[in-house]
Design an enzyme around this catalytic site. Structure first.
Site, PDB file in Angstrom:
ATOM      1  N   THR A 217       0.859  -1.182   0.000  1.00 44.83           N
ATOM      2  CA  THR A 217       0.000   0.000   0.000  1.00 44.83           C
ATOM      3  C   THR A 217       0.892   1.228   0.000  1.00 44.83           C
ATOM      4  OG1 THR A 217      -2.016   0.971   0.916  1.00 44.83           O
ATOM      5  CG2 THR A 217      -0.358   0.272   2.510  1.00 44.83           C
TER       6      THR A 217
ATOM      7  N   CYS B 216      -3.690   7.850   7.478  1.00 44.69           N
ATOM      8  CA  CYS B 216      -4.290   6.511   7.366  1.00 44.69           C
ATOM      9  C   CYS B 216      -3.407   5.492   8.085  1.00 44.69           C
ATOM     10  CB  CYS B 216      -4.412   6.089   5.902  1.00 44.69           C
ATOM     11  SG  CYS B 216      -5.569   7.049   4.932  1.00 44.69           S
TER      12      CYS B 216
ATOM     13  N   HIS C 194      -6.082  -0.916   4.688  1.00 37.84           N
ATOM     14  CA  HIS C 194      -5.658   0.482   4.591  1.00 37.84           C
ATOM     15  C   HIS C 194      -6.883   1.309   4.959  1.00 37.84           C
ATOM     16  CE1 HIS C 194      -3.471   3.802   2.137  1.00 37.84           C
ATOM     17  NE2 HIS C 194      -4.374   4.364   2.935  1.00 37.84           N
TER      18      HIS C 194
END
Length: 160
Positions: free
Chosen positions: A22, A28, A45
């Site tokens: 990711t 995040c 995520h």
């Protein structure tokens, strides 16, 4: 080794020699959960800590408190043993310096707190954590052994 991209507000699970990646985690959080005995792992995520605070948005992968239980169920359905699951947590940075204060201004910290609470509830130990700070991170997670490589926007590489 196969590489699978985990997008924003996304979950991917895999078995064996697979790398989940990711990109650009800021506030995040990336949550990597795995069972290294059967070589099954998955990555979430998540953007925000609490699905209940955001009305009718049904994208459960967007939120820590709904995404982690969903990832847990997917891993167990693939054959992972809940008693062997371990987690590695990355992200939760404070990317912007807002003039306001409070939890709304620091989503990264709120995400980290929500991850810890949710994993504790599910009895999944956090075995490594690269969180907080003010840098973005890209994460490569190998599902066969649970290894994680993190590269920061400052070009620092961390293996956890």
């Amino acid at each position: 080794m196969q590489e699978i991209v985990v997008g924003i507000s996304d979950i991917k699970v895999a078995k064996g020699e697979t790398q989940l990646v990711t990109y650009a985690l800021g506030s995040c959080v990336g949550v990597c959960i795995y069972d290294d005995v059967v070589q099954i792992g998955g990555m979430l995520h998540a953007m925000l800590p609490d699905a209940n605070a955001h009305g009718t948005d049904s994208k459960i992968e967007k939120y820590v408190n709904s995404g982690i239980p969903y990832l847990y169920k997917k891993l167990c359905a693939m054959g992972a043993d809940a008693r062997r699951l371990k987690a590695k947590v990355i992200g939760g940075a404070k990317m912007f310096d807002f003039a306001v204060t409070g939890s709304e201004a620091d989503i990264g910290t709120a995400n980290i707190i929500a991850v810890r609470k949710c994993l504790n509830y599910l009895k999944i130990p956090i075995v490594a954590e690269v969180t907080g700070g003010t840098v973005g991170r890209t994460v490569w997670f190998t599902t066969s052994d649970g290894s994680v490589r993190v590269k920061t926007t400052g070009n620092e590489t961390i293996d956890v």
